[in-house]
Write a protein that holds these residues in place. Structure first.
Motif, PDB file in Angstrom:
ATOM      1  N   UNK A  86       0.724  -1.226  -0.034  1.00  0.00           N
ATOM      2  CA  UNK A  86       0.100   0.043   0.238  1.00  0.00           C
ATOM      3  C   UNK A  86       0.816   1.099  -0.041  1.00  0.00           C
ATOM      4  N   UNK A  87       0.185   2.258  -0.480  1.00  0.00           N
ATOM      5  CA  UNK A  87       0.927   3.682  -0.797  1.00  0.00           C
ATOM      6  C   UNK A  87       0.656   4.661   0.351  1.00  0.00           C
ATOM      7  N   UNK A  88       1.605   5.017   1.361  1.00  0.00           N
ATOM      8  CA  UNK A  88       1.193   6.098   2.182  1.00  0.00           C
ATOM      9  C   UNK A  88       0.983   7.671   1.512  1.00  0.00           C
ATOM     10  N   UNK A  89      -0.084   7.890   1.836  1.00  0.00           N
ATOM     11  CA  UNK A  89      -0.828   9.061   1.040  1.00  0.00           C
ATOM     12  C   UNK A  89      -0.650  10.365   2.040  1.00  0.00           C
ATOM     13  N   UNK A  90       0.419  11.114   1.891  1.00  0.00           N
ATOM     14  CA  UNK A  90       0.985  11.925   2.962  1.00  0.00           C
ATOM     15  C   UNK A  90      -0.164  13.326   2.646  1.00  0.00           C
ATOM     16  N   UNK A  91      -0.833  13.861   3.803  1.00  0.00           N
ATOM     17  CA  UNK A  91      -1.340  15.054   3.614  1.00  0.00           C
ATOM     18  C   UNK A  91      -0.164  16.188   3.594  1.00  0.00           C
ATOM     19  N   UNK A  92       0.833  16.186   4.518  1.00  0.00           N
ATOM     20  CA  UNK A  92       1.622  17.239   4.462  1.00  0.00           C
ATOM     21  C   UNK A  92       2.491  17.178   3.266  1.00  0.00           C
ATOM     22  N   UNK A  93       2.987  16.111   2.857  1.00  0.00           N
ATOM     23  CA  UNK A  93       3.984  15.993   1.777  1.00  0.00           C
ATOM     24  C   UNK A  93       3.119  16.507   0.191  1.00  0.00           C
ATOM     25  N   UNK A  94       1.960  15.894   0.403  1.00  0.00           N
ATOM     26  CA  UNK A  94       1.100  16.487  -0.996  1.00  0.00           C
ATOM     27  C   UNK A  94       1.015  17.900  -0.911  1.00  0.00           C
ATOM     28  N   UNK A  95       0.524  18.339   0.059  1.00  0.00           N
ATOM     29  CA  UNK A  95       0.604  19.974   0.273  1.00  0.00           C
ATOM     30  C   UNK A  95       1.929  20.759  -0.154  1.00  0.00           C
ATOM     31  N   UNK A 120      -5.550  27.227  11.270  1.00  0.00           N
ATOM     32  CA  UNK A 120      -5.213  26.068  10.763  1.00  0.00           C
ATOM     33  C   UNK A 120      -3.939  25.800  10.085  1.00  0.00           C
ATOM     34  N   UNK A 121      -3.097  25.069  10.485  1.00  0.00           N
ATOM     35  CA  UNK A 121      -1.804  24.809   9.610  1.00  0.00           C
ATOM     36  C   UNK A 121      -2.062  24.756   8.202  1.00  0.00           C
ATOM     37  N   UNK A 122      -1.439  25.378   7.344  1.00  0.00           N
ATOM     38  CA  UNK A 122      -1.719  25.697   5.866  1.00  0.00           C
ATOM     39  C   UNK A 122      -1.245  24.314   5.153  1.00  0.00           C
ATOM     40  N   UNK A 123      -0.351  23.729   5.738  1.00  0.00           N
ATOM     41  CA  UNK A 123      -0.264  22.018   4.864  1.00  0.00           C
ATOM     42  C   UNK A 123      -1.762  21.568   4.953  1.00  0.00           C
ATOM     43  N   UNK A 124      -2.370  21.349   6.283  1.00  0.00           N
ATOM     44  CA  UNK A 124      -3.569  20.921   6.211  1.00  0.00           C
ATOM     45  C   UNK A 124      -4.907  21.626   5.525  1.00  0.00           C
ATOM     46  N   UNK A 242      12.979  19.206   3.243  1.00  0.00           N
ATOM     47  CA  UNK A 242      11.647  18.596   3.451  1.00  0.00           C
ATOM     48  C   UNK A 242      11.711  17.198   2.556  1.00  0.00           C
ATOM     49  N   UNK A 243      12.483  16.885   1.652  1.00  0.00           N
ATOM     50  CA  UNK A 243      12.497  15.608   0.985  1.00  0.00           C
ATOM     51  C   UNK A 243      12.818  14.567   2.175  1.00  0.00           C
ATOM     52  N   UNK A 244      13.985  14.883   3.122  1.00  0.00           N
ATOM     53  CA  UNK A 244      14.657  14.098   4.137  1.00  0.00           C
ATOM     54  C   UNK A 244      13.282  13.853   5.023  1.00  0.00           C
ATOM     55  N   UNK A 245      12.695  14.851   5.448  1.00  0.00           N
ATOM     56  CA  UNK A 245      11.376  14.728   6.484  1.00  0.00           C
ATOM     57  C   UNK A 245      10.349  13.656   5.686  1.00  0.00           C
ATOM     58  N   UNK A 246      10.166  13.557   4.550  1.00  0.00           N
ATOM     59  CA  UNK A 246       9.290  12.459   3.867  1.00  0.00           C
ATOM     60  C   UNK A 246      10.096  11.164   3.889  1.00  0.00           C
ATOM     61  N   UNK A 247      11.352  11.003   3.663  1.00  0.00           N
ATOM     62  CA  UNK A 247      12.002   9.805   3.625  1.00  0.00           C
ATOM     63  C   UNK A 247      11.946   9.323   5.122  1.00  0.00           C
ATOM     64  N   UNK A 248      12.215  10.006   6.298  1.00  0.00           N
ATOM     65  CA  UNK A 248      12.430   9.453   7.424  1.00  0.00           C
ATOM     66  C   UNK A 248      11.006   9.349   8.287  1.00  0.00           C
TER      67      UNK A 248
END
Length: 420
Positions: A86-95, A120-124, A242-248
């Protein structure tokens, strides 16, 4: 209007009239960006190219194969998803990607016009607006945690109701203790049972243990890297963090992320002595602020030694007890509990990397970060680490203040240079 602005305007316009076509255009844009990185990568290192491709492909996959998407909050352990394909579908990553495509403003307005508070946080907010516009594909179900962000408890419940899909939330206690680890581990076992009910596929415990072991090796590699990069010149930029945040986070436990950290360890051994200033960065990076991006872009004068979004989950744990190991990452995260824990961890990493100074970035809407800023600055400076508090927004260009932010960082850098 440059190419990205033109692209963003087309995606935004299509989102209102033909969301499916807008999604295809967005997918094509992400793919083109991937090919650009492969063919015209400039001065970037092999590890930086690996990292970009990992994250970029993750975004493409979630758009191109939505039938396997599971929406997650940033701190949700995703090893259970990886072993089931399954693929994690990241709210913050997509934003972040939507903001990078210069399409976020219409989605922010959409969310606020439907009653989502401006605080509210702009990512959300970006993700909620994009969902309401039908740009974001419907996930199979949603997984989230209560860790760090109070928006998690609102956003994912709202999106589960909006999409009419099942939702499982992991409650992370404020206090860190072995009892709290056991409590969260029990919930993660329940999350595995939830996945089995949703997919019809039982959790393969041996594969889960192997994936969690990979996560532990990955984080240990990064911990070693942070120590070895002290006094070394490792050129960086704002988007790389930011890419590193996604990876970890949502890509942790994958072979690609572990391979990335092995490349980091190879590169740091060949790095020359540091010639510029090394900074510890607290919270997310406002990569869209052009003057700041230019200042940090592969610049020998200044580099980000570490970002606390990327080391917060480093803990010692036994991968043979995978649920407890994943739980320990959450319970003992430097983002969990009182702000002083995050500050103490920042001080520890500043010393580990021999940082010359720190920037505490107060992302609008993040109460956890805003509330600890003054105490963080006081603690770090009493320890001899000059600290700049910088206000802004990492996702919303409408926040403004680009010139002021760059001027303040430039002035702070001059102060550090004068202290040498």
């Amino acid at each position: 209007m440059n190419l990205i602005e033109t692209f963003g305007a087309q995606v935004s316009a299509l989102s209102a009239s033909n969301p499916a076509r807008a999604r295809r255009l967005l997918t094509t844009g992400f793919r083109a960006n991937g090919w650009k990185n492969r063919l015209f990568h400039g001065k970037t290192t092999p590890s930086e190219r690996t990292l970009f491709q990992l994250v970029n492909q993750s975004m493409i996959t979630c758009l191109a194969r939505p039938e396997d998407n599971v929406m997650v909050s940033l701190f949700t352990p995703c090893e259970l998803l990886h072993i089931q394909g399954l693929h994690p579908y990241s709210c913050e990553g997509f934003s972040s990607y939507l903001s990078g495509s210069m399409v976020e403003q219409g989605f922010l307005r959409q969310a606020e016009e439907t009653g989502i508070p401006s605080s509210l946080c702009s990512y959300h907010k970006v993700f909620i607006g994009a969902a309401q516009k039908n740009l974001m594909p419907k996930p199979r179900f949603i997984l989230s945690t209560t860790l760090a962000c109070d928006a998690n408890m609102l956003t994912f419940r709202h999106l589960a109701e909006f999409y009419d899909v099942p939702h499982f939330s992991v409650d992370v206690p404020f206090e860190s203790s072995p009892q709290a680890v056991d409590y969260v581990a029990g919930q993660l076992r329940q999350m595995g049972e939830f996945l089995t009910r949703q997919t019809g596929i039982p959790v393969d415990e041996s594969r889960l243990a192997a994936s969690v072991a990979r996560s532990q090796r990955t984080l240990e590699n990064y911990k070693t890297f942070l120590t070895q990069r002290a006094g070394k010149q490792m050129l960086s930029d704002l988007t790389g963090e930011l890419y590193r945040t996604a990876a970890f986070h949502f890509l942790l436990g994958t072979e690609g992320t572990e391979r990335y950290t092995r490349q980091l360890l190879q590169e740091v051994t060949q790095a020359p002595p540091a010639a510029g200033k090394q900074l510890l960065w607290i919270h997310t990076t406002p990569y869209w602020v052009l003057p700041l991006r230019q200042l940090f872009a592969q610049n020998p004068r200044v580099q980000i030694a570490a970002c606390d979004m990327n080391y917060e989950g480093i803990t010692e744990a036994d991968p043979n007890r995978p649920y407890e190991a994943m739980a320990k990452r959450l319970v003992y995260s430097s983002f969990n509990g009182p702000a002083q824990r995050r500050i103490d961890r920042a001080l520890e990493v500043a010393r580990q990397t021999k940082a010359d100074g720190a920037i505490w970035f107060c992302h609008w809407g993040c109460k956890h970060t805003l509330g600890g800023a003054r105490l963080g600055k006081k603690t770090l400076e009493e320890a001899g680490i000059p600290t700049l508090i910088l206000d802004g927004d990492s996702c919303d260009r409408g926040f403004g203040g680009e010139g002021q932010a760059a001027t303040r960082v430039e002035a702070f850098l001059e102060v550090l240079e004068a202290m040498a």
